[in-house]
Design a protein around this motif. Structure first.
Motif, PDB file in Angstrom:
ATOM      1  N   CYS A  40       0.818  -1.218   0.000  1.00 54.69           N
ATOM      2  CA  CYS A  40       0.000   0.000   0.000  1.00 54.69           C
ATOM      3  C   CYS A  40       0.849   1.263   0.000  1.00 54.69           C
ATOM      4  O   CYS A  40       0.314   2.376  -0.125  1.00 54.69           O
ATOM      5  CB  CYS A  40      -0.946   0.001   1.183  1.00 54.69           C
ATOM      6  N   GLY A  41       2.162   1.116   0.177  1.00 54.65           N
ATOM      7  CA  GLY A  41       3.066   2.260   0.170  1.00 54.65           C
ATOM      8  C   GLY A  41       3.505   2.727   1.536  1.00 54.65           C
ATOM      9  O   GLY A  41       4.439   3.522   1.654  1.00 54.65           O
ATOM     10  N   LYS A  42       2.862   2.243   2.585  1.00 59.31           N
ATOM     11  CA  LYS A  42       3.259   2.604   3.946  1.00 59.31           C
ATOM     12  C   LYS A  42       4.484   1.799   4.374  1.00 59.31           C
ATOM     13  O   LYS A  42       4.717   0.699   3.876  1.00 59.31           O
ATOM     14  CB  LYS A  42       2.115   2.342   4.928  1.00 59.31           C
ATOM     15  N   ASP A  43       5.237   2.363   5.312  1.00 57.68           N
ATOM     16  CA  ASP A  43       6.344   1.625   5.918  1.00 57.68           C
ATOM     17  C   ASP A  43       5.818   0.803   7.090  1.00 57.68           C
ATOM     18  O   ASP A  43       5.075   1.321   7.924  1.00 57.68           O
ATOM     19  CB  ASP A  43       7.424   2.588   6.425  1.00 57.68           C
ATOM     20  N   LEU A  44       6.206  -0.462   7.137  1.00 60.55           N
ATOM     21  CA  LEU A  44       5.887  -1.286   8.300  1.00 60.55           C
ATOM     22  C   LEU A  44       7.123  -1.316   9.186  1.00 60.55           C
ATOM     23  O   LEU A  44       8.145  -1.901   8.824  1.00 60.55           O
ATOM     24  CB  LEU A  44       5.505  -2.704   7.871  1.00 60.55           C
ATOM     25  N   GLU A  45       7.045  -0.666  10.342  1.00 62.56           N
ATOM     26  CA  GLU A  45       8.162  -0.584  11.269  1.00 62.56           C
ATOM     27  C   GLU A  45       7.857  -1.473  12.473  1.00 62.56           C
ATOM     28  O   GLU A  45       6.871  -1.251  13.175  1.00 62.56           O
ATOM     29  CB  GLU A  45       8.387   0.860  11.706  1.00 62.56           C
ATOM     30  N   LEU A  46       8.690  -2.473  12.693  1.00 62.61           N
ATOM     31  CA  LEU A  46       8.420  -3.482  13.706  1.00 62.61           C
ATOM     32  C   LEU A  46       9.411  -3.397  14.855  1.00 62.61           C
ATOM     33  O   LEU A  46      10.599  -3.139  14.646  1.00 62.61           O
ATOM     34  CB  LEU A  46       8.490  -4.883  13.088  1.00 62.61           C
ATOM     35  N   ASN A  47       8.918  -3.653  16.053  1.00 56.80           N
ATOM     36  CA  ASN A  47       9.753  -3.760  17.235  1.00 56.80           C
ATOM     37  C   ASN A  47       9.280  -4.938  18.067  1.00 56.80           C
ATOM     38  O   ASN A  47       8.078  -5.082  18.327  1.00 56.80           O
ATOM     39  CB  ASN A  47       9.692  -2.479  18.078  1.00 56.80           C
ATOM     40  N   VAL A  48      10.208  -5.771  18.481  1.00 60.41           N
ATOM     41  CA  VAL A  48       9.873  -6.956  19.259  1.00 60.41           C
ATOM     42  C   VAL A  48       9.718  -6.558  20.718  1.00 60.41           C
ATOM     43  O   VAL A  48      10.578  -5.878  21.289  1.00 60.41           O
ATOM     44  CB  VAL A  48      10.952  -8.038  19.115  1.00 60.41           C
TER      45      VAL A  48
END
Length: 229
Positions: A40-48
């Protein structure tokens, strides 16, 4: 460059025997793989994070958890499959589905009903099989009904991130789980969810085993190539 050992058995990093619950290495691998631009163009920023069990917090204000994609059936269903296959074959399947190629993430936050993880595990037309889950997801993007429709609908904002089924497949490196027309490659004969999802004979169990191992091997290779592109 960060690396993932595609041959690593994440059970070796689990105190409880279920890497989806407590393997820090598995969750770090998920972060490395899926922290990227969405279709979709968004950034997926993940943190555990850890709150009794490991979870992945993201910038979209939702939690994700790891899920083993393909069940091995052994030791389940009141021992129905005991002795159907040589132990060495069962051991190989159990190991392979616990490498990184055998894992994916789904939303973990409760929305007044089963999560996708839970729904596919308890639904008797799915019995945790990922190929059948994937068929439900394919139909969801086409606005068609399936045994998991209600659970998928609860998390429609998650699936919207991938725009369509092709986007979902490409994002999670699942290209080997579908054919050139994005039709699901089933591990056992498929009859529109009419037949029982469990193997009915030892030959079917072995057919399932061989197909799943092949899929996970190819996805592991794809994951390795994606990290070294």
């Amino acid at each position: 460059m960060a690396k993932i050992d595609i041959d690593f058995d994440y059970r070796e990093d689990s105190s409880c025997g279920d890497p989806d619950v407590d393997s820090a290495k598995l969750y770090d691998a998920h972060k490395l793989l899926w922290d990227k631009v969405l279709p979709c163009g968004k950034d997926l920023e993940l943190n555990v994070i850890s709150s009794g069990r490991l979870l992945i917090k993201n910038n979209l204000q939702a939690n994700f958890s790891s899920d083993r994609m393909c069940p091995h059936f052994d030791g389940k269903y009141r021992g129905k499959f005991d002795g159907w296959l040589p132990q060495a074959d069962i051991d190989e399947l159990q190991y392979k589905v616990r490498t990184i190629g055998g894992h994916i993430i789904f939303p973990a936050h409760n929305r007044n009903g089963f999560t996708v993880n839970q729904a596919r595990g308890v639904n008797r037309k799915i019995c945790d099989r990922f190929d059948l889950t994937l068929e439900c997801i394919r139909r969801f993007y086409l606005h068609e009904n399936s045994p998991l429709h209600d659970a998928l609908e609860r998390y429609n904002d998650f699936f919207d991130l991938f725009v369509d089924f092709k986007g979902y497949i490409q994002f999670f490196l699942l290209q080997d789980f579908v054919d050139e027309l994005n039709q699901v490659r089933f591990s056992l004969p498929f009859d529109n969810f009419s037949r029982a999802p469990l193997p009915q004979t030892a030959d079917e169990y072995n057919e399932y085993r061989v197909h799943v191992i092949g899929l996970v091997n190819r996805r592991n290779k794809r994951i390795h190539e994606a990290l070294h592109a």
